[in-house]
Design an enzyme around this catalytic site. Structure first.
Site, PDB file in Angstrom:
ATOM      1  N   GLU A 168      -6.955   4.687   7.583  1.00 59.02           N
ATOM      2  CA  GLU A 168      -6.764   6.103   7.207  1.00 59.02           C
ATOM      3  C   GLU A 168      -7.986   6.635   6.476  1.00 59.02           C
ATOM      4  O   GLU A 168      -8.352   7.804   6.627  1.00 59.02           O
ATOM      5  CB  GLU A 168      -5.480   6.249   6.364  1.00 59.02           C
TER       6      GLU A 168
ATOM      7  N   GLU B 127      -5.601  -5.064  10.873  1.00 63.25           N
ATOM      8  CA  GLU B 127      -4.646  -3.978  11.047  1.00 63.25           C
ATOM      9  C   GLU B 127      -4.993  -3.178  12.302  1.00 63.25           C
ATOM     10  O   GLU B 127      -5.858  -2.280  12.254  1.00 63.25           O
ATOM     11  CB  GLU B 127      -4.701  -3.026   9.854  1.00 63.25           C
TER      12      GLU B 127
ATOM     13  N   LYS C 236       0.176   4.235  -0.360  1.00 65.53           N
ATOM     14  CA  LYS C 236      -0.475   5.464   0.131  1.00 65.53           C
ATOM     15  C   LYS C 236      -0.212   6.596  -0.870  1.00 65.53           C
ATOM     16  O   LYS C 236      -0.181   6.351  -2.064  1.00 65.53           O
ATOM     17  CB  LYS C 236       0.010   5.801   1.537  1.00 65.53           C
TER      18      LYS C 236
ATOM     19  N   ASN D 274       0.877  -1.177   0.000  1.00 66.41           N
ATOM     20  CA  ASN D 274       0.000   0.000   0.000  1.00 66.41           C
ATOM     21  C   ASN D 274       0.913   1.225   0.000  1.00 66.41           C
ATOM     22  O   ASN D 274       1.465   1.590   1.039  1.00 66.41           O
ATOM     23  CB  ASN D 274      -0.892  -0.019   1.253  1.00 66.41           C
TER      24      ASN D 274
ATOM     25  N   SER E 123       3.173  -1.889  10.643  1.00 74.24           N
ATOM     26  CA  SER E 123       4.615  -1.829  10.890  1.00 74.24           C
ATOM     27  C   SER E 123       5.332  -3.148  10.589  1.00 74.24           C
ATOM     28  O   SER E 123       6.265  -3.539  11.294  1.00 74.24           O
ATOM     29  CB  SER E 123       4.900  -1.366  12.321  1.00 74.24           C
TER      30      SER E 123
ATOM     31  N   HIS F  70      -9.582   0.876   4.846  1.00 73.23           N
ATOM     32  CA  HIS F  70      -8.301   1.170   5.502  1.00 73.23           C
ATOM     33  C   HIS F  70      -8.543   2.187   6.614  1.00 73.23           C
ATOM     34  O   HIS F  70      -9.352   3.106   6.465  1.00 73.23           O
ATOM     35  CB  HIS F  70      -7.300   1.718   4.474  1.00 73.23           C
TER      36      HIS F  70
ATOM     37  N   GLY G 219       1.901   2.514  10.639  1.00 74.48           N
ATOM     38  CA  GLY G 219       2.793   3.658  10.418  1.00 74.48           C
ATOM     39  C   GLY G 219       3.494   4.153  11.672  1.00 74.48           C
ATOM     40  O   GLY G 219       4.088   5.225  11.670  1.00 74.48           O
TER      41      GLY G 219
HETATM   42  C1  PEP Z   1      -0.912   0.177   6.011  1.00 74.81           C
HETATM   43  O1  PEP Z   1      -0.858   1.231   5.422  1.00 74.81           O
HETATM   44  O2  PEP Z   1      -1.872  -0.579   5.850  1.00 74.81           O
HETATM   45  C2  PEP Z   1       0.170  -0.185   6.939  1.00 74.81           C
HETATM   46  C3  PEP Z   1       0.083  -1.316   7.573  1.00 74.81           C
HETATM   47  O3  PEP Z   1       1.191   0.717   7.058  1.00 74.81           O
HETATM   48  P1  PEP Z   1       2.600   0.427   7.769  1.00 74.81           P
HETATM   49  O4  PEP Z   1       3.138  -0.858   7.214  1.00 74.81           O
HETATM   50  O5  PEP Z   1       3.452   1.609   7.390  1.00 74.81           O
HETATM   51  O6  PEP Z   1       2.353   0.334   9.236  1.00 74.81           O
END
Ligand code: PEP
Length: 255
Positions: free
Chosen positions: A97, A167, A11, A9, A212, A95, A173
């Site tokens: 975000e 998640e 972003k 992803n 992460s 997601h 992040g």
């Molecule tokens: C994500 O954007 O779904 C995500 C898990 O980001 P990150 O790996 O940066 O934590």
């Protein structure tokens, strides 16, 4: 056997040129038939270029988001129909975000999941709790509510048509991943729930962990009994790092 699926992803990162450079390197690293399913989700502006580079390869590409309506007065948005023009096979739905920054609620996410499935694409449905909810012992009830609404009315004939991403919001992040035991515990509950909701096939839906994930911890997550891959943000921006995570999925499956 559930084939691991590792999703990038990106972003709101990467120009068209950056995207093409990334993919050229990834194609050098990935064998013709990778044991892991790989999906790259760029910004909508790079979808066409990504589709051009990946067409005919074993790497798939998807949308990070799209409206379920085919067209209309939605300034600044793109529709599912528009991203399908660029050959996407997957779409990230729900997601955290999108939920937190753009006010997407479970009902809109349900419409996105439904439209994605109806178009013959694979929704990557994200669910997860906040830190507060976890601290108050509400992690599962929150996730269950997200699932119940987002999958309301869905009939799943083929479990490979849906991917679920667990998640935890506080791990996205932040550099602070969940404990693998907690990820496994949630993935096992998700699998039980899917089995009850969709029957035996539901138990075969692939469940990712996201939050992460990096090359250093990928194996710890991707070797978990009920975790079949990862949704990766920050560490997916570099092709070598993304590929190392994908290799973690293969290594994690070996006895
Ligand atoms: C994500 O954007 O779904 C995500 C898990 O980001 P990150 O790996 O940066 O934590």
């Amino acid at each position: 056997m559930r084939r691991p699926v590792v999703v990038a992803n990106w972003k709101m990162h990467k120009s068209v040129q950056d995207a093409e450079r990334f993919l050229r390197r990834l194609l050098e690293l990935a064998p013709q038939r990778p044991q892991v399913e790989l999906v790259v989700c760029p910004s909508a502006t790079a979808l066409q270029a990504v589709g051009r580079v990946l067409a005919g390869t074993k790497i798939a590409w998807g949308a990070q988001s799209a409206r379920p309506e085919p067209e209309g007065a939605f300034t600044g948005e793109v529709s599912l129909t528009q991203v399908i023009e660029h050959g996407v096979t997957h779409m990230i739905c729900g997601h955290s975000e999108r939920r937190a920054l753009f006010g997407e609620d479970n009902r809109l996410i349900a419409r996105k999941v439904e439209a994605t499935l109806s178009a013959g694409l694979v929704p990557i449905l994200c669910v997860g709790e906040t830190l507060d909810q976890r601290r108050h012992g509400e992690a599962w009830s929150m996730v269950e509510e997200q699932l119940v609404v987002a999958l309301h009315g869905v009939e799943l004939e083929d479990p490979s048509r849906l991917v679920l991403a667990y998640e935890p919001v506080w791990a996205i992040g932040t550099g602070v991943a969940a404990q693998p035991d907690d990820a496994q515990d949630m993935a096992a509950r998700l699998r039980r729930w899917l089995g009850e909701r969709f029957g035996a096939g539901g138990g075969e839906v692939r469940i990712q962990y996201g939050g992460s994930v990096k090359p250093e911890n990928a194996r710890a997550f991707l070797g978990l009994a009920d975790v079949d891959g990862a949704l990766v943000g920050g560490a997916s921006l570099d092709p070598d790092s993304f590929w190392k995570i994908a290799q973690g999925a293969v290594a994690g499956r070996q006895p």
